[in-house]
Motif scaffolding. Structure first.
Motif: not given
Ligand code: G1P
Length: 294
Positions: A22-28, A60-66, A9-11
């Motif tokens: 604010k502008a990047q997922p915490k998971e990154m 959360k698009m940065a996760l998909e790109d990563y 769960p990464v939402a």
């Protein structure tokens, strides 16, 4: 049947880490030089998981790109002959097969898990890993839990004793120890007040759950914080004696919180061959110069 699917769960919005999130997922957010989510992914891979589902959300698009190829970067590194870095970034894209489903409303962890229903399909059990918990251990925490699951044939949640005043940050179990570190769970409470907590054994973000949790989740009403809580669905398994709490071995960091994040960063860097020695002497010097005491 071995557990091969894992749900992440990464939402979540990462409000404990604003403004960084604010502008990047915490998971990154990186621990040293690797995003926190990758540590959790690696734990799952080492535990035999080969199918990943990210329950994702807006921003959360940065996760998909990563976890995808970056053609431009890979081309650039190839041109410059930076083969080590090229292998590093290519490996991330190849490390596993990831599927994505969108949690369209932030209705809670129970709701996020219920978004995985279709993907889990006919598998009797699946794993859930929460990205805020990083666990460092020789045998990955999830692999330890799989042994308990295979032995008991039941759902398993990771638990750890926490200071009494901190129980209100966790799901807390009421259980009976039936083997060393193995607890038969009778009930669970989400984020109780310390005076109401049935124990100091907190649920940490690793779960092996049966697919029968999905119809249960459908019936769960908003609970703590007005959210659909996974803990409330787990109570149904507890009532039927179908869930075990397992006190895992390893060091656990709560990286969703700046304090835990800093601890993890320092301790992981100290373990590194390329950084540990220098960082260690720097810290020792700093402690002496500033007269820091525990
Ligand atoms: C979630 C769960 C909680 C669990 C915790 C572990 O809470 O709801 O039961 O103890 O993860 O990290 P959160 O930290 O997302 O508020």
């Amino acid at each position: 049947m071995p557990v091969t699917k894992a749900v992440f769960p990464v939402a979540g919005l990462g409000t404990r880490f604003l403004p960084a999130t604010k502008a990047q997922p915490k998971e990154m957010l990186p621990l040293v030089d690797k995003p926190t989510i990758q540590y959790v992914m690696e734990e799952a891979i080492k535990s035999g998981i080969d199918d990943f589902l990210f329950v994702t959300g807006r921003g959360k698009m940065a996760l998909e790109d990563y976890f995808d190829h970056s053609a431009e970067l890979e081309y650039h590194l190839k041109e410059k002959g930076k083969t080590d870095l090229l292998a590093l970034v290519e490996n991330i894209a190849c490390m596993c097969q990831i599927h994505y489903v969108r949690q369209k409303n932030p209705l809670g962890l129970g709701h996020a898990v219920s978004c995985a229903r279709q993907h889990v399909g006919n598998d009797p059990y699946f794993a859930v890993l929460l990205g805020d918990d990083i666990i460092v251990s020789d045998i990955p925490c999830l692999a330890q839990m799989m042994v308990v699951h295979e032995r008991t044939g039941k759902a398993v949640v990771a638990v750890r004793r926490v200071p009494h005043e901190q129980v209100s940050s966790y799901g807390v179990i009421d259980g009976r120890e039936v083997g060393k570190g193995i607890w038969e769970i009778r009930d669970l409470v989400e984020k109780p007040r310390p005076e109401d907590a049935p124990s100091d054994l907190a649920v940490i973000g690793r779960y092996i759950l049966p697919s029968s949790i999905f119809p249960i989740l459908d019936t769960i009403q908003p609970g703590h914080g007005g959210e659909i809580q996974l803990t409330d669905a787990l109570r149904h398994l507890a009532r039927d004696g179908q869930i075990i709490g397992y006190e895992f071995e390893g060091t656990r960091y709560d990286v969703g919180d700046p304090k835990g994040f800093l601890r993890a960063t320092i301790e992981l860097a100290l373990e590194r061959d390329d950084l540990g020695k220098d960082l260690g002497s720097y810290l020792a010097r700093l402690v002496q110069e500033r007269g820091l005491r525990p």
